[in-house]
Design a protein around this motif. Structure first.
Motif, PDB file in Angstrom:
ATOM      1  N   SER A  35       0.838  -1.197   0.000  1.00 50.60           N
ATOM      2  CA  SER A  35       0.000   0.000   0.000  1.00 50.60           C
ATOM      3  C   SER A  35       0.877   1.252   0.000  1.00 50.60           C
ATOM      4  O   SER A  35       0.592   2.220  -0.703  1.00 50.60           O
TER       5      SER A  35
ATOM      6  N   ALA B   9       0.769   3.759  -3.088  1.00 53.12           N
ATOM      7  CA  ALA B   9       0.328   5.116  -2.732  1.00 53.12           C
ATOM      8  C   ALA B   9       1.417   6.134  -3.073  1.00 53.12           C
ATOM      9  O   ALA B   9       1.129   7.243  -3.523  1.00 53.12           O
TER      10      ALA B   9
ATOM     11  N   ASN C 280      -7.740  17.054  -0.753  1.00 46.34           N
ATOM     12  CA  ASN C 280      -6.768  16.075  -0.275  1.00 46.34           C
ATOM     13  C   ASN C 280      -6.716  16.048   1.253  1.00 46.34           C
ATOM     14  O   ASN C 280      -6.500  15.008   1.856  1.00 46.34           O
TER      15      ASN C 280
ATOM     16  N   ILE D  60     -14.198   6.559   7.620  1.00 50.65           N
ATOM     17  CA  ILE D  60     -13.565   6.039   6.398  1.00 50.65           C
ATOM     18  C   ILE D  60     -13.788   4.538   6.304  1.00 50.65           C
ATOM     19  O   ILE D  60     -14.148   4.006   5.256  1.00 50.65           O
TER      20      ILE D  60
ATOM     21  N   LEU E  31     -15.946   2.798   3.375  1.00 48.41           N
ATOM     22  CA  LEU E  31     -15.272   1.906   2.426  1.00 48.41           C
ATOM     23  C   LEU E  31     -15.969   0.553   2.383  1.00 48.41           C
ATOM     24  O   LEU E  31     -16.224  -0.002   1.320  1.00 48.41           O
TER      25      LEU E  31
ATOM     26  N   PHE F  67      -6.575  -2.188  -0.850  1.00 46.74           N
ATOM     27  CA  PHE F  67      -7.143  -1.039  -1.541  1.00 46.74           C
ATOM     28  C   PHE F  67      -7.469   0.083  -0.550  1.00 46.74           C
ATOM     29  O   PHE F  67      -7.158   1.256  -0.786  1.00 46.74           O
ATOM     30  N   SER F  68      -8.077  -0.295   0.580  1.00 45.26           N
ATOM     31  CA  SER F  68      -8.434   0.711   1.590  1.00 45.26           C
ATOM     32  C   SER F  68      -7.191   1.414   2.120  1.00 45.26           C
ATOM     33  O   SER F  68      -7.180   2.630   2.312  1.00 45.26           O
TER      34      SER F  68
ATOM     35  N   THR G 175      -5.937   3.895  -0.248  1.00 44.24           N
ATOM     36  CA  THR G 175      -6.815   5.062  -0.225  1.00 44.24           C
ATOM     37  C   THR G 175      -6.463   6.027   0.900  1.00 44.24           C
ATOM     38  O   THR G 175      -6.335   7.224   0.692  1.00 44.24           O
ATOM     39  N   PHE G 176      -6.286   5.492   2.122  1.00 42.96           N
ATOM     40  CA  PHE G 176      -6.053   6.453   3.206  1.00 42.96           C
ATOM     41  C   PHE G 176      -4.583   6.880   3.318  1.00 42.96           C
ATOM     42  O   PHE G 176      -4.279   7.871   3.982  1.00 42.96           O
TER      43      PHE G 176
ATOM     44  N   LEU H  49      -2.792   7.693   0.571  1.00 39.21           N
ATOM     45  CA  LEU H  49      -2.538   8.616  -0.532  1.00 39.21           C
ATOM     46  C   LEU H  49      -2.420  10.092  -0.105  1.00 39.21           C
ATOM     47  O   LEU H  49      -1.457  10.764  -0.479  1.00 39.21           O
TER      48      LEU H  49
END
Lengths: 259, 367
Positions: free
Chosen positions: A69, A73, A99, A110, A114, A132-133, A136-137, A139
């Motif tokens: 991740s 990311a 952002n 979140i 999700l 994936f989660s 996402t967090f 990024l």
């Protein structure tokens, strides 16, 4: 007088900061199973830990998820920064605002959103959804740490490279990337630690079969914690400590070289 | 003419031509139908206050800005939309823009490596360039270990090793202190002579422009105000803006009585300008160093000294005379309150047409 007070103050802070971890480390070598009595020195909890398939799996999950991740990311975030940097001031501030919202958002919000999104699209929860989660967090953290480097750059060296005949791609890899590397590295490390640390989001997106260290410990709290988990925590703490020291020594060496 | 057609064309054709270039940012016009021809082997300076469009002009030439309208012609070819890395020009940037992750030799070699030169060629070139900018033996140094002036010289070296036909310099001395700036000015003139290439220099410093250039282009608000040799610009400013921007000057309302006679503050001054007509209002420019101060009654106009400041080589004085405060410079000090007379040699009185319209006036006087 002033000096002793200063020393005392510092000692107190360090004491309270590290006492819990120290307690945990000591107890991980305790032969008995209780939390409040020292029976004798033993490595049996470490042995049990390494033979426990569940723990080993959780450990593997935690670090592979953190690594992938953080890596994904970091790449996506850096590419995003190139785009954001090329925008006009107004658009840039809007995007940076967007952002920053997930950074302030509660993990639980979140996590639940999700999970709902995955279920709505009929995606079953598994390793992939957790990964994936986490991407996402992570990024926003990457973007937040890479973006200032672009600001410092001010496109000056990039333009200079183009002026000297470099293609945009060559200029990016030869000139821009080395300049923003510190931001990329700190973004990666930040993402990595956030991912290792996370419990709430993982908890909601993991599904039945898969555990990370934090979700494993949480599920065992309900049935009573075994000292195996003290051993696990100690191992993780030591690994993090060693990595930190190594990074510090490396960056110090680099500084000396530059001087 | 049929004898040397090729040579003839070469001399005739400018190296670079900017044709009707316009550029605006967010509705604000920076350049308005700008035209400029640059000849080969010329040291040409774009001079003007900040926001006059000089840097934009340079960036259009470098390929970093695309003009809204107009064409950039290089040796007869249209390069308006050519990418910066494909242009045969190199730029020396205001803030040096050296690559901090490379040492000095790597910085200088950057362009040569891209064009695929051999290692021996590159090494030779690095040595040659460092010698040219007086930094022998700096190959292995890091960028951070160099002073501002040294970094600027490396930036110049990095640009010239590529043997560009034109070197674009964007206020390259702006960040240096006065002493270093003056040294670098001589250095640049020397480099220009040794390399024999065209320099296009951008600055807001009029002294820099006058010292180094073959040709100065004074710009304001996206228009060219005047173009000429440094002497022409200084001695014969075409309008009030140029007179005011280049050096100190007295710009006074006057009336051209007839050829070679101008009335300033109700006093008649002989001058050398002709062809303005009779009783025509004009702007008169007199440089402070051209005012000759004498005893009352000895000159053209009498006045009283109202201030007196020593500024190094000479004294700078304000003299109240005929309802106008004259700025005068003299090596002799006249204390405040002294009654004096002033006269000016006819040669040193510069007559300019008054701006015709309000628009033209704004163009000339506004920053």
């Amino acid at each position: 007088m002033k000096k002793t007070f200063k020393g005392l103050y510092l000692a107190l802070i360090v004491f309270f900061l590290y006492l819990p971890i120290f307690t945990l480390m000591v107890l991980s070598f305790n032969e008995g199973k209780t939390m409040n009595a020292w029976v004798g020195f033993s490595l049996k909890w470490y042995e049990e830990m390494f033979n426990n398939r569940q723990i080993m799996e959780a450990l593997g999950n935690t670090f592979t998820i953190a690594f992938w991740s953080a890596t994904i990311a970091t790449i996506v975030g850096t590419i995003a920064c190139i785009g954001i940097n090329a925008m006009g001031e107004k658009k840039k501030s809007i995007i940076m605002g967007l952002n920053n919202i997930p950074l302030l958002n509660a993990d639980i919000v979140i996590g639940i959103s999700l999970m709902l999104t995955f279920l709505m699209f009929g995606i079953s929860l598994n390793y992939g959804t957790v990964l994936f989660s986490h991407i996402t967090f992570c990024l926003p953290y990457v973007i937040l740490s890479v973006m200032p480097k672009f600001k410092q750059l001010q496109n000056l060296t990039y333009e200079a490279a183009l002026d000297l005949g470099a293609t945009p791609v060559y200029a990016f890899f030869k000139v821009v990337l080395p300049d923003i590397m510190p931001g990329i590295i700190s973004g990666f490390l930040l993402a990595f630690t956030m991912s290792v640390d996370d419990f709430v989001i993982t908890h909601f997106t993991r599904g039945a079969g898969i555990n990370t260290i934090s979700t494993l410990i949480y599920s065992q709290v309900k049935v009573g914690i075994r000292p195996t988990l003290y051993a696990l925590s100690t191992v993780i703490f030591v690994i993090v400590l060693v990595v930190l020291i190594a990074i510090n020594i490396m960056s110090n060496k680099k500084k000396e070289k530059n001087i | 003419m049929g004898k040397y057609p090729a040579e003839f064309l070469k001399i005739k054709m400018p190296l670079i031509e900017l044709i009707d270039i316009s550029k605006s940012y967010d509705g604000e016009t920076v350049l308005d139908e700008f035209n400029l021809k640059i000849k080969e082997n010329e040291f040409i300076t774009l001079l003007g206050p900040s926001g006059c469009g000089k840097t934009t002009t340079l960036r259009i030439l470098g390929g970093f800005v695309t003009p809204d309208t107009g064409k950039v012609i290089y040796q007869g070819k249209d390069i308006t939309n050519l990418a910066p890395n494909k242009r045969p020009l190199n730029t020396v940037f205001q803030k040096y823009a050296l690559f901090p992750n490379m040492n000095i030799a790597e910085n200088i070699a950057f362009g040569l490596k891209i064009s695929g030169k051999s290692k021996e060629y590159i090494d030779d070139k690095i040595k040659y360039a460092l010698k040219l900018v007086n930094l022998n033996g700096y190959e292995k140094r890091s960028v951070d270990s160099l002073s501002g002036g040294q970094q600027q010289r490396i930036a110049i070296a990095r640009a010239i090793v590529n043997e560009p036909k034109v070197l674009l310099l964007d206020e390259p001395l702006g960040a240096l202190d006065l002493k270093l700036r003056q040294e670098m000015q001589y250095e640049l003139i020397r480099l220009k002579k040794e390399l024999g290439i065209t320099f296009l220099y951008v600055t807001h410093d009029q002294e820099e422009a006058l010292t180094m250039s073959d040709k100065v282009v004074v710009m304001n608000q996206g228009y060219i105000q005047q173009m000429g040799t440094p002497e022409q610009i200084y001695n014969e400013p075409e309008n009030a803006f140029v007179a005011d921007f280049i050096g100190d000057s007295n710009i006074i309302d006057g009336v051209m009585m007839e050829d070679r006679v101008v009335k300033i503050c109700n006093h008649i001054f002989p001058c050398i300008d002709e062809g303005f007509g009779r009783n025509k209002p004009v702007d008169v420019v007199i440089r402070p160093e051209d005012i000759i101060i004498g005893k009352p009654g000895e000159g053209t106009i009498d006045g009283v000294v109202t201030s007196n400041v020593f500024i190094g080589v000479h004294y700078e004085m304000c003299i109240q005379a005929g309802g106008f405060e004259w700025l005068a410079q003299n090596t002799t000090s006249y204390p405040v309150g002294t009654h004096v007379s002033m006269r000016v040699v006819p040669d040193n009185i510069q007559i300019m047409n008054k701006p015709q319209s309000e628009d033209e006036e704004a163009m000339a006087l506004d920053e």
